[in-house]
Design a protein around this motif. Sequence first.
Motif, PDB file in Angstrom:
ATOM      1  N   PHE A   1       0.803  -1.219   0.000  1.00 26.92           N
ATOM      2  CA  PHE A   1       0.000   0.000   0.000  1.00 26.92           C
ATOM      3  C   PHE A   1       0.838   1.273   0.000  1.00 26.92           C
ATOM      4  CE2 PHE A   1      -2.897  -3.210   1.759  1.00 26.92           C
ATOM      5  CZ  PHE A   1      -3.941  -3.068   0.860  1.00 26.92           C
TER       6      PHE A   1
ATOM      7  N   SER B   1      -5.840  -0.303  10.645  1.00 28.86           N
ATOM      8  CA  SER B   1      -7.113   0.407  10.507  1.00 28.86           C
ATOM      9  C   SER B   1      -6.916   1.813   9.970  1.00 28.86           C
ATOM     10  CB  SER B   1      -7.831   0.488  11.859  1.00 28.86           C
ATOM     11  OG  SER B   1      -8.227  -0.774  12.284  1.00 28.86           O
TER      12      SER B   1
ATOM     13  N   THR C   1      -2.422  -5.389   5.929  1.00 26.67           N
ATOM     14  CA  THR C   1      -3.679  -6.081   5.653  1.00 26.67           C
ATOM     15  C   THR C   1      -3.670  -6.892   4.361  1.00 26.67           C
ATOM     16  OG1 THR C   1      -4.624  -4.147   4.551  1.00 26.67           O
ATOM     17  CG2 THR C   1      -5.019  -4.358   6.913  1.00 26.67           C
ATOM     18  N   ASP C   2      -2.600  -6.818   3.571  1.00 23.56           N
ATOM     19  CA  ASP C   2      -2.565  -7.589   2.330  1.00 23.56           C
ATOM     20  C   ASP C   2      -1.696  -8.833   2.527  1.00 23.56           C
ATOM     21  OD1 ASP C   2      -3.214  -8.208  -0.296  1.00 23.56           O
ATOM     22  OD2 ASP C   2      -1.598  -7.000  -1.142  1.00 23.56           O
TER      23      ASP C   2
ATOM     24  N   LYS D   1      -4.135   0.717   6.309  1.00 28.73           N
ATOM     25  CA  LYS D   1      -4.177  -0.532   5.549  1.00 28.73           C
ATOM     26  C   LYS D   1      -2.866  -1.311   5.611  1.00 28.73           C
ATOM     27  CE  LYS D   1      -7.645   0.358   1.998  1.00 28.73           C
ATOM     28  NZ  LYS D   1      -7.838   0.267   0.550  1.00 28.73           N
TER      29      LYS D   1
END
Length: 81
Positions: A7, A30, A36-37, A33
């Motif tokens: 990101f 949160s 989160t991948d 990001k």
Amino acid sequence: MYVCSCFGITEQQVKDHAAAGACTPRQIASASKAGTDCGGCVRTIQAMLGRGACPRRELLDGKRATASAVTEPAAGLPEAA
């Protein structure tokens, strides 16, 4: 330097979110990001956050201590029947 290449989140952005109150990798995720991948940056974020004082963590720890004091009998006192 990039912390999260998925990101494009930089080290400075993580520090900025931490300064704004995000003190766990989940809170950083949160807010930005990051993590989160692929999850490859989560350990780096954890290392950046360290074990510093986290107001929310201290609050939670205080609640846990109070809860266990209520649920555990005091040493030397008989348990209620």
